[in-house]
Enzyme design. Structure first.
Site, PDB file in Angstrom:
ATOM      1  N   ALA A  66       3.872  -2.247  -3.200  1.00  0.00           N
ATOM      2  CA  ALA A  66       4.160  -0.884  -2.761  1.00  0.00           C
ATOM      3  C   ALA A  66       5.668  -0.820  -2.535  1.00  0.00           C
ATOM      4  O   ALA A  66       6.297  -1.847  -2.267  1.00  0.00           O
ATOM      5  CB  ALA A  66       3.411  -0.590  -1.473  1.00  0.00           C
ATOM      6  N   GLY A 112       0.646  -4.403  -3.194  1.00  0.00           N
ATOM      7  CA  GLY A 112      -0.028  -3.258  -3.825  1.00  0.00           C
ATOM      8  C   GLY A 112      -0.179  -3.428  -5.332  1.00  0.00           C
ATOM      9  O   GLY A 112      -1.079  -2.847  -5.935  1.00  0.00           O
ATOM     10  N   GLU A 115      -3.186  -5.548  -5.738  1.00  0.00           N
ATOM     11  CA  GLU A 115      -4.321  -4.697  -5.342  1.00  0.00           C
ATOM     12  C   GLU A 115      -4.673  -3.722  -6.475  1.00  0.00           C
ATOM     13  O   GLU A 115      -5.835  -3.446  -6.744  1.00  0.00           O
ATOM     14  CB  GLU A 115      -3.980  -3.947  -4.051  1.00  0.00           C
ATOM     15  N   GLU A 135       1.871  -9.295   2.129  1.00  0.00           N
ATOM     16  CA  GLU A 135       2.026  -8.272   3.168  1.00  0.00           C
ATOM     17  C   GLU A 135       2.281  -8.833   4.568  1.00  0.00           C
ATOM     18  O   GLU A 135       3.091  -8.293   5.312  1.00  0.00           O
ATOM     19  CB  GLU A 135       0.779  -7.364   3.211  1.00  0.00           C
TER      20      GLU A 135
END
Ligand code: DAK
Length: 257
Positions: A66, A112, A115, A135
């Site tokens: 992300a 992310g 993911e 993370e």
């Protein structure tokens, strides 16, 4: 289809989506999530598209996470809201997509990014790929389904190790853990994904959707997967593609779906 952060190429029943922010290692910002949502919804309705490959631009990254610069200043409610919106609009959309979605992991797939790859139906990695959920090193936890999908794919113990150590693994380790189905050279990555995708194109699109739904049901605590399979199996008997498939077999010809 014109988008700011993604490119979509459609050819011979196959769509390739390229996340196109190479200078930021294709980091997932809000605008990219929006583009992916819109692009996928368009491809969902396009009957000429039967299978999708998702990859990152360049040879360095699939998606390096992300966009850290975007969420660095978030508060509790903002974090929750964005995780929920992102999960619904992108990650769950891909997981429940009615056509196969293959992740072609062409480099870093972190946070992310991993993911996103894990929400795809399956994954192929290039030899230079590196994967991880870093993370906790940033003071957050995976917020786009990583704490759920990583254990589903590789088992609880290994997932706990990867999440708590924030460690990156290479493509060979990912293959050993069954996180990816194949590891190939970067030059062969898209070709390999296209070969697999082409193998799906000869099959009944409606049966493929039903199979995706039934497999996913087994990972949804609110649904009995066996009941879902019975329901989806039964429904196949009412559709034209089942009639075409069985007629083609008896007439010794290829089915025309
Ligand atoms: N976000 C923003 N920019 C990124 C980025 C990222 N995740 N990853 C790389 N970049 C940018 C770098 O800042 C750099 O930009 P400039 O400084 O040149 O402007 C450019 O991409 C090239 O990166 P590097 O110079 O760092 O390249 P290196 O080869 O040296 O290193 C690397 C490659 C992948 C090892 C390194 O870039 C790196 O460690 N990147 C960060 C990896 C990471 O920690 N990813 C984030 C994981 S956490 C949420 C939901 C989910 C999440 C968060 C919130 N909500 C719902 C609120 C998930 C969080 C994550 O994904």
């Amino acid at each position: 289809m014109e988008f700011q952060n993604i490119l979509i190429d459609v050819k011979d029943g196959l769509a390739t989506i390229i996340i196109n922010r190479p200078k930021q290692l294709n980091a997932l910002n809000k605008a990219t999530i929006k583009d992916l949502n819109k692009g996928l919804l368009t491809l969902k309705e396009d009957n000429n598209v039967r299978c999708i490959i998702l990859t990152g631009s360049g040879e360095k990254a699939f998606v390096a996470g992300a966009d850290i610069k975007e969420f660095a200043h978030f508060g509790i409610e903002e974090g929750k809201k964005l995780a929920q919106i992102g999960q619904e609009k992108l990650f769950n959309l891909i997981e429940t997509f009615p056509k196969p979605v293959i992740a072609a992991i062409n480099g870093f797939a972190l946070g992310g990014g991993l993911e996103l790859a894990m929400s795809c139906h399956f994954r192929v990695a290039s030899e230079n790929a590196k994967m991880g959920l870093p993370e906790v090193s940033l003071g957050v936890i995976p917020g786009y389904g990583g704490t759920q999908r990583l254990p589903q794919l590789i088992g609880k113990g290994k997932a706990m190790e990867l999440i708590t150590t924030a460690k990156m693994i290479n493509a060979e380790e990912a293959l050993q853990y069954h996180l990816v189905n194949y590891v190939v050279s970067i030059e062969d990555l898209l070709l390999t994904c296209k070969k697999i995708a082409t193998a799906t194109l000869n099959n009944s699109p409606k049966a493929i959707t039903a199979a995706i739904n039934a497999v996913n049901a087994g990972f949804d605590n609110s649904i009995n997967g066996f009941d879902k399979e019975i329901e989806e199996f039964g429904n196949c008997f009412g559709n034209d593609e089942f009639k075409e498939g069985t007629s083609a077999f008896m007439e010794k010809r290829k089915p025309n779906y």
